[in-house]
Design an enzyme around this catalytic site. Structure first.
Site, PDB file in Angstrom:
ATOM      1  N   ARG A  42       0.836  -1.201   0.000  1.00 37.67           N
ATOM      2  CA  ARG A  42       0.000   0.000   0.000  1.00 37.67           C
ATOM      3  C   ARG A  42       0.874   1.256   0.000  1.00 37.67           C
ATOM      4  NH1 ARG A  42      -3.982  -3.304   3.049  1.00 37.67           N
ATOM      5  NH2 ARG A  42      -2.821  -3.070   4.988  1.00 37.67           N
ATOM      6  N   PHE A  57     -11.437  -4.800  -6.365  1.00 40.51           N
ATOM      7  CA  PHE A  57     -11.556  -5.681  -5.196  1.00 40.51           C
ATOM      8  C   PHE A  57     -11.097  -4.910  -3.947  1.00 40.51           C
ATOM      9  CE2 PHE A  57     -10.105  -8.074  -8.937  1.00 40.51           C
ATOM     10  CZ  PHE A  57     -11.155  -8.943  -9.142  1.00 40.51           C
ATOM     11  N   ASP A  80     -15.869  -2.923  -5.699  1.00 40.16           N
ATOM     12  CA  ASP A  80     -15.993  -4.226  -5.053  1.00 40.16           C
ATOM     13  C   ASP A  80     -17.410  -4.724  -5.275  1.00 40.16           C
ATOM     14  OD1 ASP A  80     -14.144  -5.693  -2.627  1.00 40.16           O
ATOM     15  OD2 ASP A  80     -16.232  -6.338  -2.812  1.00 40.16           O
ATOM     16  N   SER A  81     -17.555  -6.031  -5.437  1.00 39.26           N
ATOM     17  CA  SER A  81     -18.891  -6.577  -5.656  1.00 39.26           C
ATOM     18  C   SER A  81     -19.748  -6.518  -4.404  1.00 39.26           C
ATOM     19  CB  SER A  81     -18.799  -8.028  -6.142  1.00 39.26           C
ATOM     20  OG  SER A  81     -18.144  -8.830  -5.176  1.00 39.26           O
ATOM     21  N   ALA A 128     -20.213  -0.420  -6.194  1.00 38.36           N
ATOM     22  CA  ALA A 128     -20.509  -1.806  -5.819  1.00 38.36           C
ATOM     23  C   ALA A 128     -20.881  -2.554  -7.093  1.00 38.36           C
ATOM     24  CB  ALA A 128     -21.641  -1.862  -4.803  1.00 38.36           C
ATOM     25  N   ASP A 135      -6.194  -6.715  -6.681  1.00 37.60           N
ATOM     26  CA  ASP A 135      -5.901  -7.508  -5.481  1.00 37.60           C
ATOM     27  C   ASP A 135      -7.105  -8.390  -5.179  1.00 37.60           C
ATOM     28  OD1 ASP A 135      -4.683  -8.501  -3.207  1.00 37.60           O
ATOM     29  OD2 ASP A 135      -5.320  -6.823  -1.948  1.00 37.60           O
ATOM     30  N   CYS A 181      -2.988 -13.928  -3.789  1.00 36.00           N
ATOM     31  CA  CYS A 181      -2.805 -14.375  -2.404  1.00 36.00           C
ATOM     32  C   CYS A 181      -3.109 -15.865  -2.274  1.00 36.00           C
ATOM     33  CB  CYS A 181      -3.684 -13.566  -1.452  1.00 36.00           C
ATOM     34  SG  CYS A 181      -5.452 -13.754  -1.731  1.00 36.00           S
TER      35      CYS A 181
END
Length: 402
Positions: free
Chosen positions: A220, A236, A258-259, A285, A306, A346
């Site tokens: 970040r 995300f 982001d969803s 969203a 990400d 990740c």
């Protein structure tokens, strides 16, 4: 070690080699006999692990599954695994964080225990100010939770006053432990923590993981360094960590996607906490793939990808790699010339080489000229046990796209 102190599991011939190199996992197929009901060994029990010749290698937590034992000691079973053991290991973990300058006036959100990386496999502890959030990934650590909580509050200088246990979704469901999230010690103090001088609200009650992805702290910061004057797209976004750093770094505009509407609410709250009334930030969203498909090409010159783990297990690896190729291909197609792409995985099941190949394939598909600026990983408070390279789970690339 006294022969009667713990039940002993014996390895097949040759299977002790990895343990003699201090690898902390014993796979079920390495055992001469996998304990069954009636053998007197229950999930979470401490067991001794012996080589095929009967030599005791060390002690670990037993559980049913592919990983049958997570090793805690390798000294022939001489060191007892008791309350004093956990306090010693936690003090050692704390000493390493102090060597890293954690905590500090600028940062009081960090990882204190990173499982195998801190020689406590199956345990994660994140610190948020005066609150420690404990997560067990094995039945053995679940049964040791009270000893761990007491040790956390006993360490001088750590400053932990409350310990919250959050393991309902991380323990193996077949163990039927009926784990309940809740405070083991203390109660709610504050949900605000600091990272590099920026403030974040941490939702350890309902949020993902322990409430915040502390593993992206250094990355970040790097986003902040590249954000000056740029139009930033944070895909995300979850709690908006990258978005807050981009604004702090002087971004011209930041769009967070982001969803999850809940994630967008968290992002907006963190932006408002640090930059009240700042009109440079907007949130959406919406599904990430759909947003990139509909986005005008060239609008953003810094994009952050990400995503959540596309592959939690090796069985999902093929679909995961396809997902990484697809999302990165969209970003390469849409990013402005001279743009910078931060892209991450990740997924522990995805190796660095596999992730890099997926991104390479996406770049080739776009026919853009792309250069690697940085190769990223997790920060130092998420250490990798040199004998357990699987602990290096976070992979990232920073790319310059012409």
């Amino acid at each position: 070690m006294k022969e009667t102190e713990y039940k002993t599991l014996r390895l097949r011939r040759g299977k002790e080699e990895s343990l003699d190199r201090f690898h902390p996992w014993v796979f079920s197929g390495a055992l001469v006999h996998m304990p069954q009901e009636g053998d007197g060994i229950e999930e979470g029990d401490l067991v001794a692990v012996a080589a095929s010749d009967g030599r005791i290698i060390g002690l670990g937590h037993f559980q049913i599954g592919s990983i049958a034992v997570r090793m805690l000691t390798f000294d022939g079973g001489d060191e007892a695994v008791d309350n004093a053991f956990f306090e010693r290991r936690l003090r050692q973990a704390c000493a390493m964080r102090r060597a890293l300058g954690l905590p500090s006036e600028q940062t009081d959100a960090y990882r204190l225990v990173h499982g195998e990386g801190d020689f406590l496999p199956g345990l994660v502890v994140d610190i948020y100010g005066k609150t420690a959030v404990v997560q067990a990934h094995s039945p053995g650590m679940h049964f040791a939770r009270k000893a761990i909580a007491e040790a956390l509050t006993a360490i001088d200088g750590l400053g932990v006053e409350s310990v919250y246990y959050k393991s309902e979704t991380t323990l193996p469901y077949k163990a039927q432990l009926d784990a309940q999230n809740g405070y083991l010690i203390g109660s709610f103090i504050s949900d605000t923590a600091r990272e590099n001088g920026l403030s974040f609200r941490i939702d350890w009650l309902r949020g993902q993981k322990t409430g915040f992805f502390v593993d992206q702290r250094d990355n970040r910061s790097l986003v902040g360094r590249y954000s000056q004057g740029r139009s930033v797209l944070n895909m995300f976004c979850y709690t908006g960590g990258f978005s807050v750093y981009a604004l702090a770094g002087g971004a011209r505009e930041v769009v967070s996607v982001d969803s999850s509407a809940k994630a967008i609410t968290l992002t907006d709250a963190n932006v408002e906490l640090n930059f009240p009334g700042d009109t440079r930030h907007v949130s959406r969203a919406e599904d990430a793939f759909k947003y990139l498909d509909n986005m005008d090409a060239g609008r953003h010159d810094l994009i952050i990808l990400d995503p959540p783990a596309f592959a939690k297990h090796r069985s999902a690896l093929r679909n995961a790699l396809q997902g990484y190729r697809r999302i990165n291909a969209r970003a390469f197609e849409k990013i402005a010339p001279g743009g910078i792409l931060f892209t991450f995985s990740c997924s522990q099941a995805v190796t660095k080489e596999q992730f890099r190949l997926a991104v390479f394939s996406a770049a080739a598909q776009s026919r853009r000229r792309v250069r690697i600026l940085h190769q990223l990983t997790q920060p130092a408070d998420h250490p990798v046990n040199i004998y357990h390279p699987e602990g290096e789970y976070l992979k990232g690339l920073v790319l310059y796209v012409e």
